[in-house]
Every structure is written in C-alpha cells, then in structure tokens.
Motif scaffolding. Structure first.
Motif, PDB file in Angstrom:
ATOM      1  N   VAL A 141      13.929  -3.422  -0.245  1.00 43.92           N
ATOM      2  CA  VAL A 141      13.269  -3.740   1.021  1.00 43.92           C
ATOM      3  C   VAL A 141      12.035  -2.860   1.135  1.00 43.92           C
ATOM      4  O   VAL A 141      12.136  -1.629   1.035  1.00 43.92           O
ATOM      5  N   VAL A 142      10.878  -3.473   1.304  1.00 38.36           N
ATOM      6  CA  VAL A 142       9.611  -2.756   1.455  1.00 38.36           C
ATOM      7  C   VAL A 142       9.161  -2.866   2.899  1.00 38.36           C
ATOM      8  O   VAL A 142       9.111  -3.956   3.460  1.00 38.36           O
ATOM      9  N   ASP A 143       8.819  -1.728   3.504  1.00 36.75           N
ATOM     10  CA  ASP A 143       8.361  -1.743   4.888  1.00 36.75           C
ATOM     11  C   ASP A 143       7.632  -0.428   5.162  1.00 36.75           C
ATOM     12  O   ASP A 143       7.640   0.490   4.331  1.00 36.75           O
ATOM     13  N   ARG A 144       7.012  -0.361   6.329  1.00 36.31           N
ATOM     14  CA  ARG A 144       6.427   0.880   6.803  1.00 36.31           C
ATOM     15  C   ARG A 144       7.420   1.487   7.782  1.00 36.31           C
ATOM     16  O   ARG A 144       7.481   1.116   8.949  1.00 36.31           O
ATOM     17  N   PHE A 145       8.224   2.402   7.244  1.00 33.84           N
ATOM     18  CA  PHE A 145       9.375   2.912   7.968  1.00 33.84           C
ATOM     19  C   PHE A 145       8.975   4.080   8.863  1.00 33.84           C
ATOM     20  O   PHE A 145       8.347   5.044   8.410  1.00 33.84           O
ATOM     21  N   ALA A 146       9.367   4.001  10.135  1.00 33.84           N
ATOM     22  CA  ALA A 146       9.121   5.083  11.077  1.00 33.84           C
ATOM     23  C   ALA A 146       9.905   6.325  10.662  1.00 33.84           C
ATOM     24  O   ALA A 146      10.979   6.238  10.059  1.00 33.84           O
ATOM     25  N   GLY A 147       9.363   7.492  11.000  1.00 33.79           N
ATOM     26  CA  GLY A 147      10.064   8.738  10.730  1.00 33.79           C
ATOM     27  C   GLY A 147       9.967   9.221   9.301  1.00 33.79           C
ATOM     28  O   GLY A 147      10.617  10.198   8.932  1.00 33.79           O
ATOM     29  N   THR A 148       9.167   8.552   8.453  1.00 36.88           N
ATOM     30  CA  THR A 148       8.947   8.992   7.078  1.00 36.88           C
ATOM     31  C   THR A 148       7.636   9.780   7.018  1.00 36.88           C
ATOM     32  O   THR A 148       6.830   9.733   7.959  1.00 36.88           O
ATOM     33  N   PRO A 149       7.394  10.530   5.933  1.00 41.50           N
ATOM     34  CA  PRO A 149       6.173  11.346   5.888  1.00 41.50           C
ATOM     35  C   PRO A 149       4.880  10.562   6.083  1.00 41.50           C
ATOM     36  O   PRO A 149       3.924  11.086   6.645  1.00 41.50           O
ATOM     37  N   TYR A 150       4.851   9.299   5.618  1.00 40.46           N
ATOM     38  CA  TYR A 150       3.662   8.471   5.779  1.00 40.46           C
ATOM     39  C   TYR A 150       4.076   7.113   6.351  1.00 40.46           C
ATOM     40  O   TYR A 150       4.175   6.120   5.634  1.00 40.46           O
ATOM     41  N   PRO A 151       4.328   7.044   7.651  1.00 35.41           N
ATOM     42  CA  PRO A 151       4.790   5.773   8.226  1.00 35.41           C
ATOM     43  C   PRO A 151       3.740   4.669   8.199  1.00 35.41           C
ATOM     44  O   PRO A 151       4.072   3.513   8.462  1.00 35.41           O
ATOM     45  N   ASP A 152       2.481   5.018   7.873  1.00 39.10           N
ATOM     46  CA  ASP A 152       1.441   3.995   7.771  1.00 39.10           C
ATOM     47  C   ASP A 152       1.317   3.457   6.348  1.00 39.10           C
ATOM     48  O   ASP A 152       0.430   2.660   6.063  1.00 39.10           O
ATOM     49  N   ARG A 153       2.201   3.898   5.453  1.00 39.53           N
ATOM     50  CA  ARG A 153       2.238   3.404   4.081  1.00 39.53           C
ATOM     51  C   ARG A 153       3.579   2.730   3.820  1.00 39.53           C
ATOM     52  O   ARG A 153       4.586   3.025   4.472  1.00 39.53           O
ATOM     53  N   ASP A 154       3.582   1.850   2.829  1.00 40.71           N
ATOM     54  CA  ASP A 154       4.830   1.199   2.446  1.00 40.71           C
ATOM     55  C   ASP A 154       5.717   2.158   1.656  1.00 40.71           C
ATOM     56  O   ASP A 154       5.236   2.924   0.809  1.00 40.71           O
TER      57      ASP A 154
ATOM     58  N   ARG B 192       0.878  -1.176   0.000  1.00 44.14           N
ATOM     59  CA  ARG B 192       0.000   0.000   0.000  1.00 44.14           C
ATOM     60  C   ARG B 192       0.911   1.220   0.000  1.00 44.14           C
ATOM     61  O   ARG B 192       1.404   1.650   1.034  1.00 44.14           O
ATOM     62  N   PHE B 193       1.147   1.772  -1.182  1.00 43.32           N
ATOM     63  CA  PHE B 193       2.141   2.826  -1.343  1.00 43.32           C
ATOM     64  C   PHE B 193       1.540   4.226  -1.381  1.00 43.32           C
ATOM     65  O   PHE B 193       2.260   5.206  -1.230  1.00 43.32           O
ATOM     66  N   THR B 194       0.226   4.336  -1.629  1.00 43.75           N
ATOM     67  CA  THR B 194      -0.423   5.637  -1.759  1.00 43.75           C
ATOM     68  C   THR B 194      -1.681   5.679  -0.898  1.00 43.75           C
ATOM     69  O   THR B 194      -2.071   4.692  -0.267  1.00 43.75           O
ATOM     70  N   ALA B 195      -2.354   6.831  -0.921  1.00 43.92           N
ATOM     71  CA  ALA B 195      -3.589   6.998  -0.155  1.00 43.92           C
ATOM     72  C   ALA B 195      -4.768   6.284  -0.796  1.00 43.92           C
ATOM     73  O   ALA B 195      -5.856   6.261  -0.212  1.00 43.92           O
ATOM     74  N   ALA B 196      -4.560   5.720  -1.976  1.00 39.53           N
ATOM     75  CA  ALA B 196      -5.661   5.057  -2.675  1.00 39.53           C
ATOM     76  C   ALA B 196      -6.205   3.875  -1.902  1.00 39.53           C
ATOM     77  O   ALA B 196      -7.372   3.506  -2.042  1.00 39.53           O
ATOM     78  N   GLY B 197      -5.376   3.270  -1.076  1.00 38.47           N
ATOM     79  CA  GLY B 197      -5.798   2.097  -0.318  1.00 38.47           C
ATOM     80  C   GLY B 197      -5.763   0.856  -1.186  1.00 38.47           C
ATOM     81  O   GLY B 197      -5.668   0.923  -2.410  1.00 38.47           O
ATOM     82  N   GLY B 198      -5.849  -0.297  -0.559  1.00 37.93           N
ATOM     83  CA  GLY B 198      -5.804  -1.545  -1.302  1.00 37.93           C
ATOM     84  C   GLY B 198      -4.387  -1.879  -1.722  1.00 37.93           C
ATOM     85  O   GLY B 198      -3.422  -1.160  -1.441  1.00 37.93           O
ATOM     86  N   THR B 199      -4.260  -2.979  -2.437  1.00 36.54           N
ATOM     87  CA  THR B 199      -2.957  -3.479  -2.849  1.00 36.54           C
ATOM     88  C   THR B 199      -2.546  -2.875  -4.184  1.00 36.54           C
ATOM     89  O   THR B 199      -3.320  -2.868  -5.146  1.00 36.54           O
ATOM     90  N   GLU B 200      -1.327  -2.359  -4.233  1.00 40.06           N
ATOM     91  CA  GLU B 200      -0.735  -1.840  -5.467  1.00 40.06           C
ATOM     92  C   GLU B 200       0.540  -2.620  -5.753  1.00 40.06           C
ATOM     93  O   GLU B 200       1.084  -3.285  -4.876  1.00 40.06           O
ATOM     94  N   LEU B 201       1.029  -2.505  -6.980  1.00 41.54           N
ATOM     95  CA  LEU B 201       2.239  -3.223  -7.385  1.00 41.54           C
ATOM     96  C   LEU B 201       3.291  -2.237  -7.846  1.00 41.54           C
ATOM     97  O   LEU B 201       3.058  -1.460  -8.776  1.00 41.54           O
ATOM     98  N   LEU B 202       4.449  -2.295  -7.194  1.00 45.72           N
ATOM     99  CA  LEU B 202       5.565  -1.454  -7.595  1.00 45.72           C
ATOM    100  C   LEU B 202       6.565  -2.308  -8.357  1.00 45.72           C
ATOM    101  O   LEU B 202       6.939  -3.388  -7.890  1.00 45.72           O
ATOM    102  N   ALA B 203       6.976  -1.844  -9.535  1.00 42.84           N
ATOM    103  CA  ALA B 203       7.877  -2.607 -10.409  1.00 42.84           C
ATOM    104  C   ALA B 203       9.141  -1.806 -10.672  1.00 42.84           C
ATOM    105  O   ALA B 203       9.080  -0.601 -10.954  1.00 42.84           O
ATOM    106  N   LEU B 204      10.290  -2.509 -10.589  1.00 44.97           N
ATOM    107  CA  LEU B 204      11.580  -1.855 -10.788  1.00 44.97           C
ATOM    108  C   LEU B 204      12.405  -2.638 -11.793  1.00 44.97           C
ATOM    109  O   LEU B 204      12.799  -3.778 -11.526  1.00 44.97           O
ATOM    110  N   PRO B 205      12.686  -2.066 -12.963  1.00 42.54           N
ATOM    111  CA  PRO B 205      13.604  -2.704 -13.911  1.00 42.54           C
ATOM    112  C   PRO B 205      15.042  -2.640 -13.392  1.00 42.54           C
ATOM    113  O   PRO B 205      15.346  -1.927 -12.433  1.00 42.54           O
ATOM    114  N   VAL B 206      15.911  -3.400 -14.054  1.00 39.25           N
ATOM    115  CA  VAL B 206      17.325  -3.349 -13.697  1.00 39.25           C
ATOM    116  C   VAL B 206      18.089  -2.418 -14.636  1.00 39.25           C
ATOM    117  O   VAL B 206      19.165  -1.923 -14.284  1.00 39.25           O
ATOM    118  N   VAL B 207      17.559  -2.169 -15.833  1.00 39.81           N
ATOM    119  CA  VAL B 207      18.182  -1.251 -16.776  1.00 39.81           C
ATOM    120  C   VAL B 207      17.123  -0.290 -17.306  1.00 39.81           C
ATOM    121  O   VAL B 207      15.919  -0.478 -17.102  1.00 39.81           O
TER     122      VAL B 207
END
Length: 433
Positions: free
Chosen positions: A203-216, A141-156
């Motif tokens: 590494v995906v987590d809900r990191f403390a001290g970030t602007p939205y610690p309740d989001r990934d 959950r990366f945004t305020a939209a809620g629900g499951t989202e998918l983040l994709a990262l290429p290598v090149v």
C-alpha cells in the motif's frame, strides 16, 4: 461482535466473458475522456489490454490491445512521458513461478500511451531495468528529488527460485532519466537488501505521522508481517514492524514451504483517523482474514496493533481451496468510514468478493457486518467511480495462472454502486490496492 448482512447493493456488469487470462486489474483514464478505464494483464497468455469505459449508458466495454509480453505480473499507471497521458509501468519475464525463476528472470519496462486509440497498434515498449522476480511496482514521489519515481519489489531474493525464497529481497528505487525517451535503463538505488522476504502486498500513501508525510511511503505485507517502510528524518530508509502477522501455517497444496506473516493488506480510514484499521489476508496465498486495530494515537503507523481473526476460508491443504489473494478498503456507503473487500480466487464456495463493514471503538472491533457481493473468481480488485455518479464502484478479474490456480470461467466484471451516498462530484477517481 455481531455478524450480519449490511444490506448493500452492487449491480454487476460484464466487461469480458472470455479474457483467456487473469491476474491484474487497475483503474486509469487511458484515453483522457474523464472516465476511468480498466487495464488488465495475466501470466498465462501474456496479453496486456485496456477496456474503454462506455460511460453512463452502460454499453459494452471495448477491449484494446496494448502489448503481449512474457509473463507480465504487476503494473501501475502514470504519466511517464510527460505528455499528460496515462502510461504503464510493468514487470515481466518473471520466470516460471516464484519457486522456479532464475537469477536472470525479471524485467521492468514502461509502455508509452500512443494517444490515438482508434486502432489497436501495440504500445511502444521502453526499458527501465532488470530485477529478479519483480512482483510489485509503485509509482510515486518517494524522495526529495521530486517528480515520479518507481519503486520495485521482488517476491524472492536475488538468487531466484527455491534458493531465493528464503533470501531477503532487493527493494529498489528506479529514477527516470532527464529524457525518458532515451532508450537506456533508468538509474537505480537499492534501498533495502536485508529485512523483507516474500513481499506480496503493498500500500502506497502519504502517511500522517511519518518523517515526511508529504512524500509517499509504504506498508508492506511480507513474511515479517506488516511493516512500514520509508525515509527517516535523516534521509536513510527505515522500517517499523506493526505486527508479525500470522504464525507459521501449513503450506498450500503443491508447495513444500510453510508460510507466516502477511500476504496482502488494506488500510481503512475511520472518520479523521487515517489508521482506523488494517485488513489483511494471511499468510502468503493464505486463508485467514485478520483485522488489526489500535487505540487512536495520531503518532503514525507504529504502535500497539491488536490482531483479530475474522474468518478462515476453508483448508489451504486442499487443492486450490480457500486462497485469499487481495483486499482493498474504501468508503462505499459514503458515511465517512471505509469498508473493505476481500478477493477469493476459488473454487466455490471460497470464491468471489466479500464486503465487510466494521465499527471500531477505542481500538476494539465492536461490530462487524458482511455480505457476498460477487461469486466470480477474483484475483484482484480495482476501485473507482466507473459510472461517474460520485459513488465508488469496483472491478474484478478472475484468477487464471499456471502453477497456482486456473478458474474455470475467468472473466472481468464491474460492480456498480447503487446504495451509497455520493462522495464527490462526477470525476475520475481510482483507489488501487
């Protein structure tokens, strides 16, 4: 800094002696029986499989076919269909390798869990989208939209191949449609197209001290070093460099390009400090084990991180030697502090899994102990309570990839924890780095 053997005990259990492939392994409860199973894939045969956990009787792990694809790379598991089952998101059709992939190579799909696991019928495959050389995926959950989202990262970068290696990648967020069973691509948003190259660790987590610690949000291991990436307070996507990582190193055998930065990472918790340390293999497909520490400040992932090199595993200029590929952190001994495991793909003597425990005092490593806990070629490690006794075990898959390294006897293993204190009541739990 002292180095010694911490006196630990993991008991190996063979899952598959001849998987004929090896790259990815992940823990997930596929059949819904409350026990963690294993999901695996590899780029050589393209077979995606899952192995059914036999439970506490330590019987054989039954292999089930999921699907065969062209060069599946990375995967993640989660409930996409909304029926309470663990589905699979996977990137595939990758191209020959990161140095030889075209602008049309790189597809992402999701595989629907059939629910009935009595047979080995292929799982239903549905499209998500195309993205050149996608190499890492993360559900969250990366945004305020809620629900499951998918983040994709290429290598090149988007040009693909040798030209794309020096291009920034397109970090892309995919949004599932209202009806995920519609056979159409997911909507997508390019989050960053300018700042990251050769992303190999996430590494995906809900990191403390970030602007939205309740989001990934994410910590990335890439050519730029170790970076935090997530939404800022104004909703824009921001990044912070924690450390530039390894200086420029000579290329591994068969590669002409030199690498720098970081290749894979794990965040270790020490007591209440979520950012106790960061362990990293550096640079990309590198041979250097580094640990990052800082004085506790409670201000999020940024700050003055200090890099300490713990080990150098052989010479990367020799064929296949000394290549570290993965690192994970978890509290194996149950003392409230995370240890970490390092995956070495081989050949011997730089092959297997190494266990490290560190003591950090006022931002400095005061003590370090280590032990070899596996001698089998290891591409990746999955952590979870596979035995159901409340202690964290780990599983490994061998490295068997054309163009990079093919272990002589790749196998899938589980290593059961018989020394730590139970952390939780028996229940499924996974930590996938």
């Amino acid at each position: 800094m002292n180095l010694g053997d911490p006196g630990i005990g993991f008991v190996p259990q063979l899952v598959d002696a001849d998987p004929k492939d090896g790259y990815w392994v992940q823990a997930a409860d596929i059949d819904g029986d409350g026990r963690l199973d294993l999901v695996t894939s590899g780029l050589t045969t393209g077979q995606v499989s899952w192995y059914q956990n036999p439970g506490r009787d330590n019987g054989p792990w039954r292999k089930h076919r999921v699907i065969e694809m062209d060069k599946p790379v990375a995967l993640d598991c989660g409930d996409i269909a909304g029926d309470g089952r663990a589905d699979i998101v996977i990137c595939h059709d990758y191209g020959k390798c990161m140095f030889d992939c075209g602008s049309a190579d790189g597809k992402i799909s999701w595989l629907r869990n059939p629910g009935d696991h009595t047979g080995d019928q292929p799982w239903e495959q549905r499209q998500i989208g195309d993205l050149v050389a996608t190499h890492r995926l993360a559900l969250g959950r990366f945004t305020a939209a809620g629900g499951t989202e998918l983040l994709a990262l290429p290598v090149v970068g988007p040009a693909g191949g040798s030209q794309g290696v020096d291009q920034p990648i397109e970090v892309t967020l995919f949004h599932p449609p209202a009806n995920v069973l519609d056979d159409r691509p997911w909507n997508r948003t390019a989050l960053n197209t300018t700042d990251f190259r050769i992303v190999h660790g996430v590494v995906v987590d809900r990191f403390a001290g970030t602007p939205y610690p309740d989001r990934d949000s994410l910590l990335l291991a890439c050519e730029e070093g170790i970076e935090w990436f997530g939404q800022g307070g104004d909703g824009t996507w921001q990044h912070t460099q924690l450390h530039p990582g390894s200086p420029l190193q000579n290329p591994p055998e068969g590669m002409s390009r030199r690498f720098k930065g970081s290749g894979n990472l794990a965040v270790g918790r020490l007591g209440d400090n979520q950012y106790g340390y960061i362990a990293a293999i550096e640079p990309f497909h590198g041979n250097t084990l580094a640990v990052y520490t800082r004085k506790p400040n409670g201000a999020g992932p940024g700050g003055a991180w200090q890099r300490t090199v713990l080990a150098i595993f052989g010479d990367p200029e020799k064929p296949g030697l000394a290549v570290g590929h993965h690192v994970v952190a978890a509290d194996f001994d149950g003392d409230g502090n995370d240890e970490f495991l390092v995956a070495l793909r081989g050949p011997a003597p730089w092959q297997g899994v190494l266990y490290y425990k560190i003591d950090v005092r006022d931002g400095v490593i005061a003590q370090c102990t280590s032990a070899t806990v596996s001698t089998y070629s290891t591409a990746r490690i999955a952590v979870g309570d596979f035995s159901g006794d409340g202690r964290l075990d780990f599983a490994t898959t061998g490295y068997y990839t054309e163009g990079y390294y093919k272990a002589k006897n790749p196998r899938i293993m589980v290593f059961r924890n018989e020394f730590g204190k139970p952390l939780f009541a028996p229940q499924p739990r996974a930590v996938n780095g």
